[in-house]
Design a protein around this motif. Sequence first.
Motif, PDB file in Angstrom:
ATOM      1  N   LYS A 110       0.829  -1.199   0.000  1.00 28.69           N
ATOM      2  CA  LYS A 110       0.000   0.000   0.000  1.00 28.69           C
ATOM      3  C   LYS A 110       0.865   1.252   0.000  1.00 28.69           C
ATOM      4  O   LYS A 110       1.905   1.315   0.667  1.00 28.69           O
ATOM      5  CB  LYS A 110      -0.917   0.046   1.225  1.00 28.69           C
ATOM      6  N   SER A 111       0.352   2.267  -0.724  1.00 30.89           N
ATOM      7  CA  SER A 111       1.007   3.586  -0.740  1.00 30.89           C
ATOM      8  C   SER A 111       0.685   4.310   0.567  1.00 30.89           C
ATOM      9  O   SER A 111      -0.197   3.895   1.335  1.00 30.89           O
ATOM     10  CB  SER A 111       0.467   4.404  -1.909  1.00 30.89           C
ATOM     11  N   LEU A 112       1.356   5.431   0.779  1.00 32.22           N
ATOM     12  CA  LEU A 112       1.076   6.243   1.973  1.00 32.22           C
ATOM     13  C   LEU A 112      -0.361   6.735   1.982  1.00 32.22           C
ATOM     14  O   LEU A 112      -0.990   6.801   3.038  1.00 32.22           O
ATOM     15  CB  LEU A 112       2.036   7.436   2.039  1.00 32.22           C
ATOM     16  N   GLN A 113      -0.896   7.069   0.797  1.00 35.78           N
ATOM     17  CA  GLN A 113      -2.303   7.512   0.747  1.00 35.78           C
ATOM     18  C   GLN A 113      -3.243   6.397   1.162  1.00 35.78           C
ATOM     19  O   GLN A 113      -4.232   6.617   1.853  1.00 35.78           O
ATOM     20  CB  GLN A 113      -2.704   7.971  -0.668  1.00 35.78           C
ATOM     21  N   GLU A 114      -2.924   5.203   0.688  1.00 38.84           N
ATOM     22  CA  GLU A 114      -3.773   4.063   1.068  1.00 38.84           C
ATOM     23  C   GLU A 114      -3.687   3.798   2.572  1.00 38.84           C
ATOM     24  O   GLU A 114      -4.693   3.515   3.221  1.00 38.84           O
ATOM     25  CB  GLU A 114      -3.345   2.815   0.292  1.00 38.84           C
ATOM     26  N   GLY A 165       5.015  -1.021   3.238  1.00 41.79           N
ATOM     27  CA  GLY A 165       3.781  -1.013   2.452  1.00 41.79           C
ATOM     28  C   GLY A 165       2.878  -2.202   2.743  1.00 41.79           C
ATOM     29  O   GLY A 165       1.734  -2.229   2.314  1.00 41.79           O
ATOM     30  N   THR A 201       5.685   0.888   7.668  1.00 49.59           N
ATOM     31  CA  THR A 201       6.059   2.123   6.968  1.00 49.59           C
ATOM     32  C   THR A 201       7.570   2.303   7.027  1.00 49.59           C
ATOM     33  O   THR A 201       8.261   1.548   7.701  1.00 49.59           O
ATOM     34  CB  THR A 201       5.395   3.357   7.628  1.00 49.59           C
TER      35      THR A 201
END
Length: 248
Positions: A5-9, A195, A238
């Motif tokens: 997952k991205s930081l936005q996700e 992620g 993260t």
Amino acid sequence: MILLKSLQEIAKMEKANRIVAEILEGVKEKVQPGIETRELDELAEEMCRQRQVQPAFKGYRGYPRSICVSVNEEVVHGIPGPRRLKAGDLVSLDFGVKYDGYYGDAAITVGVGAVSEKAQALMAATEKSLYAGIAGVKAGKRLSDISHAVQTVVEDAGFVVIREFVGHGIGRSLHEDPQIPNFGPPDRGPTMQVGMTFAIEPMASMGAWQVRILRDGWTAVTQDGSCAAHFEHSVALTENGVLILSRL
Ligand code: MF3
Ligand code: CO
């Protein structure tokens, strides 16, 4: 395949999981002798409506309610109904939501009124094993380091790990790869990467680790009737290390 997952996700998952934590906190406050478990489900539903989030479990593989309420020898997936809680019961509350396309999932176990010392020890060990598992989430380490950390804490406290149910990846689906057992040797399985997002959920019992499913098709109980506890957090790995998503 483990989806990164991205930081936005991860930010969206943090919102979903914070709502899960809030609702669990609200339900926990209502746990007291005399309350029917379906009243806890009604509160969880009401809190979902207020926040305009969708309960994750209702309808999942036909599960009929929004929250799982598992009492004493019930390990997981207890269906809320007319059962009244009484002082001394151990109650596991497992709850999830879908918000903005992403899932949150968490569980806690609480005592009803005063509970036995052994019950308190079981809850403490299970919760401690969850945090030990979370501390095992590190980039470059392997997945079974989580499993091994959980098992060690539970067994050092004199309890046993339930083996039939596992933690899991979480994200756009409630259950994603990988499965995360709560037992096993260290240093096996996929290497953890930034992620990855996991729901880690140790379940432990005072006696047998074997379970059977009641005739309702859902409720898992220990085969010997001994009490069980369940704690769960959703976490993200993260750049700054592991982040617990499902807390207030
Ligand atoms: N926390 C549990 C899990 O991740 C809850 C699932 S209950 C169900 O499997 F009703 F949705 F199946
Ligand atoms: Co889960």
